[in-house]
Design a protein around this motif. Structure first.
Motif, mmCIF file in Angstrom:
data_model
loop_
_atom_site.group_PDB
_atom_site.id
_atom_site.type_symbol
_atom_site.label_atom_id
_atom_site.label_comp_id
_atom_site.label_asym_id
_atom_site.label_seq_id
_atom_site.Cartn_x
_atom_site.Cartn_y
_atom_site.Cartn_z
ATOM 1 N N GLY A 101 29.697 -87.282 -16.127
ATOM 2 C CA GLY A 101 28.735 -86.183 -15.956
ATOM 3 C C GLY A 101 29.284 -84.839 -16.347
ATOM 4 O O GLY A 101 30.436 -84.691 -16.732
ATOM 5 N N GLY A 102 28.412 -83.826 -16.230
ATOM 6 C CA GLY A 102 28.820 -82.466 -16.543
ATOM 7 C C GLY A 102 29.005 -82.266 -18.034
ATOM 8 O O GLY A 102 28.516 -83.012 -18.852
ATOM 9 N N GLY A 103 29.745 -81.241 -18.388
ATOM 10 C CA GLY A 103 30.014 -80.982 -19.794
ATOM 11 C C GLY A 103 28.779 -80.461 -20.519
ATOM 12 O O GLY A 103 27.678 -80.452 -19.992
ATOM 13 N N LEU A 104 28.975 -80.028 -21.732
ATOM 14 C CA LEU A 104 27.870 -79.484 -22.523
ATOM 15 C C LEU A 104 26.847 -80.542 -22.887
ATOM 16 O O LEU A 104 25.671 -80.281 -22.967
ATOM 17 C CB LEU A 104 28.413 -78.846 -23.815
ATOM 18 C CG LEU A 104 29.289 -77.613 -23.625
ATOM 19 C CD1 LEU A 104 29.851 -77.167 -24.962
ATOM 20 C CD2 LEU A 104 28.484 -76.488 -22.998
ATOM 21 N N ARG A 105 27.314 -81.758 -23.136
ATOM 22 C CA ARG A 105 26.407 -82.818 -23.562
ATOM 23 C C ARG A 105 26.249 -83.892 -22.490
ATOM 24 O O ARG A 105 25.890 -85.018 -22.783
ATOM 25 C CB ARG A 105 26.921 -83.442 -24.850
ATOM 26 C CG ARG A 105 26.915 -82.467 -26.005
ATOM 27 C CD ARG A 105 27.406 -83.131 -27.274
ATOM 28 N NE ARG A 105 27.519 -82.168 -28.340
ATOM 29 C CZ ARG A 105 28.642 -81.553 -28.659
ATOM 30 N NH1 ARG A 105 29.738 -81.783 -27.991
ATOM 31 N NH2 ARG A 105 28.655 -80.697 -29.650
ATOM 32 N N GLY A 106 26.563 -83.581 -21.250
ATOM 33 C CA GLY A 106 26.391 -84.544 -20.170
ATOM 34 C C GLY A 106 27.549 -85.515 -20.046
ATOM 35 O O GLY A 106 27.425 -86.546 -19.417
ATOM 36 N N HIS A 107 28.704 -85.214 -20.652
ATOM 37 C CA HIS A 107 29.859 -86.090 -20.551
ATOM 38 C C HIS A 107 31.131 -85.254 -20.621
ATOM 39 O O HIS A 107 31.142 -84.152 -21.130
ATOM 40 C CB HIS A 107 29.868 -87.133 -21.670
ATOM 41 C CG HIS A 107 29.897 -86.513 -23.040
ATOM 42 N ND1 HIS A 107 31.052 -86.096 -23.644
ATOM 43 C CD2 HIS A 107 28.913 -86.223 -23.907
ATOM 44 C CE1 HIS A 107 30.780 -85.576 -24.826
ATOM 45 N NE2 HIS A 107 29.479 -85.639 -25.005
ATOM 46 N N LEU A 108 32.201 -85.791 -20.088
ATOM 47 C CA LEU A 108 33.482 -85.105 -20.179
ATOM 48 C C LEU A 108 34.508 -85.959 -20.896
ATOM 49 O O LEU A 108 35.693 -85.696 -20.821
ATOM 50 C CB LEU A 108 33.986 -84.744 -18.773
ATOM 51 C CG LEU A 108 33.201 -83.648 -18.081
ATOM 52 C CD1 LEU A 108 33.701 -83.433 -16.672
ATOM 53 C CD2 LEU A 108 33.297 -82.342 -18.850
ATOM 54 N N PHE A 109 34.057 -87.003 -21.535
ATOM 55 C CA PHE A 109 34.968 -87.778 -22.370
ATOM 56 C C PHE A 109 34.271 -88.135 -23.670
ATOM 57 O O PHE A 109 33.054 -88.115 -23.765
ATOM 58 C CB PHE A 109 35.493 -89.015 -21.632
ATOM 59 C CG PHE A 109 34.491 -90.097 -21.355
ATOM 60 C CD1 PHE A 109 34.391 -91.193 -22.197
ATOM 61 C CD2 PHE A 109 33.675 -90.049 -20.244
ATOM 62 C CE1 PHE A 109 33.497 -92.213 -21.943
ATOM 63 C CE2 PHE A 109 32.775 -91.062 -19.973
ATOM 64 C CZ PHE A 109 32.680 -92.148 -20.830
ATOM 65 N N ASP A 110 35.078 -88.410 -24.670
ATOM 66 C CA ASP A 110 34.564 -88.659 -26.011
ATOM 67 C C ASP A 110 34.653 -90.131 -26.362
ATOM 68 O O ASP A 110 35.386 -90.891 -25.740
ATOM 69 C CB ASP A 110 35.380 -87.875 -27.044
ATOM 70 C CG ASP A 110 35.202 -86.373 -26.931
ATOM 71 O OD1 ASP A 110 34.159 -85.947 -26.396
ATOM 72 O OD2 ASP A 110 36.090 -85.632 -27.380
ATOM 73 N N ALA A 111 33.920 -90.491 -27.392
ATOM 74 C CA ALA A 111 34.084 -91.795 -28.024
ATOM 75 C C ALA A 111 35.107 -91.562 -29.131
ATOM 76 O O ALA A 111 34.766 -91.161 -30.235
ATOM 77 C CB ALA A 111 32.758 -92.302 -28.577
ATOM 78 N N GLY A 112 36.390 -91.764 -28.801
ATOM 79 C CA GLY A 112 37.475 -91.454 -29.733
ATOM 80 C C GLY A 112 37.747 -92.590 -30.700
ATOM 81 O O GLY A 112 37.857 -93.743 -30.297
ATOM 82 N N HIS A 113 37.872 -92.247 -31.979
ATOM 83 C CA HIS A 113 38.143 -93.238 -33.027
ATOM 84 C C HIS A 113 39.660 -93.392 -33.206
ATOM 85 O O HIS A 113 40.375 -92.398 -33.310
ATOM 86 C CB HIS A 113 37.524 -92.801 -34.356
ATOM 87 C CG HIS A 113 36.039 -92.895 -34.381
ATOM 88 N ND1 HIS A 113 35.222 -92.027 -33.684
ATOM 89 C CD2 HIS A 113 35.214 -93.762 -35.029
ATOM 90 C CE1 HIS A 113 33.960 -92.359 -33.906
ATOM 91 N NE2 HIS A 113 33.927 -93.410 -34.720
ATOM 92 N N PHE A 114 40.136 -94.624 -33.275
ATOM 93 C CA PHE A 114 41.547 -94.887 -33.562
ATOM 94 C C PHE A 114 41.850 -94.452 -34.991
ATOM 95 O O PHE A 114 42.736 -93.651 -35.223
ATOM 96 C CB PHE A 114 41.859 -96.381 -33.359
ATOM 97 C CG PHE A 114 43.258 -96.774 -33.738
ATOM 98 C CD1 PHE A 114 44.345 -96.205 -33.098
ATOM 99 C CD2 PHE A 114 43.488 -97.707 -34.733
ATOM 100 C CE1 PHE A 114 45.647 -96.550 -33.447
ATOM 101 C CE2 PHE A 114 44.767 -98.070 -35.086
ATOM 102 C CZ PHE A 114 45.852 -97.494 -34.441
#
Length: 191
Positions: free
Chosen positions: A99-112
């Motif tokens: 939750g939270g954050g600018l886009r409703g999340h505080l973690f990313d979908a990180g690419h290897f």
């Protein structure tokens, strides 16, 4: 003779001829007007529906591959966030914040392997995992620790497959539309 209720005044009447639905000529005139208005509304609704279908088809034709790539990436990243929401960061093993954050999340979908270096792997689910914002954005993906976390999650053979996969890929509009739909359905299953 059968008794029926008038469609206009709801008074009972005796049906005298086939197709009679009203009790008097006065009600018959009102009924004809109502039917005419109802038919016009149906025709207008059908016309609006046809116009919406034409507009939708025109928008689909005007969509560029870039627009569809953005939409597909958005749905794919949403799916990755839902899939990994209860897992730790792939790089630093800290719990991923919800939750939270600018886009409703505080973690990313990180690419290897990043989209810039391996765009053909942008929708490979083994190449993308939940990653905290700090590791993904401020440590350039924290690549060394990402690789170690990836080996623990999917195994060394799969990591080596990702690292050696350099097959060029060109996305077409239909493939991207299919991906968008596929990941929308996967997100619904996880919600």
């Amino acid at each position: 003779m059968t008794t029926r209720k008038c469609k206009i005044c709801n008074e009972p009447y005796e049906k005298q001829r086939m197709g009679q639905v009203v009790c008097s000529p006065k009600c018959a005139m009102k009924y004809v007007k109502q039917q005419k208005i109802a038919n016009q509304k149906k025709a207008q609704a059908a016309q609006r529906k046809e116009e919406r279908a034409k507009t939708k088809a025109m928008k689909a034709r005007l969509e560029s591959v870039g627009d569809l790539l953005k939409a597909a990436q958005k749905e794919f990243n949403r799916y990755i966030r839902l899939r990994d929401k209860n897992k730790p960061c792939i790089s630093c093993s800290r719990p991923l914040q919800q939750g939270g954050g600018l886009r409703g999340h505080l973690f990313d979908a990180g690419h290897f392997r990043s989209i810039g270096s391996a765009s053909h792997l942008r929708f490979d689910e083994h190449n993308v995992h939940g990653q905290c914002v700090y590791c993904n954005r401020y440590q350039s993906g924290n690549h060394v620790n990402y690789r170690q976390g990836l080996i623990e999650r999917i195994g060394l053979a799969e990591v080596e497959r990702l690292e050696s996969d350099n097959t060029p890929r060109k996305w077409d509009k239909e493939e991207l539309r299919d991906l968008i739909q596929q990941y929308k359905e996967k997100c619904k299953e996880l919600d």
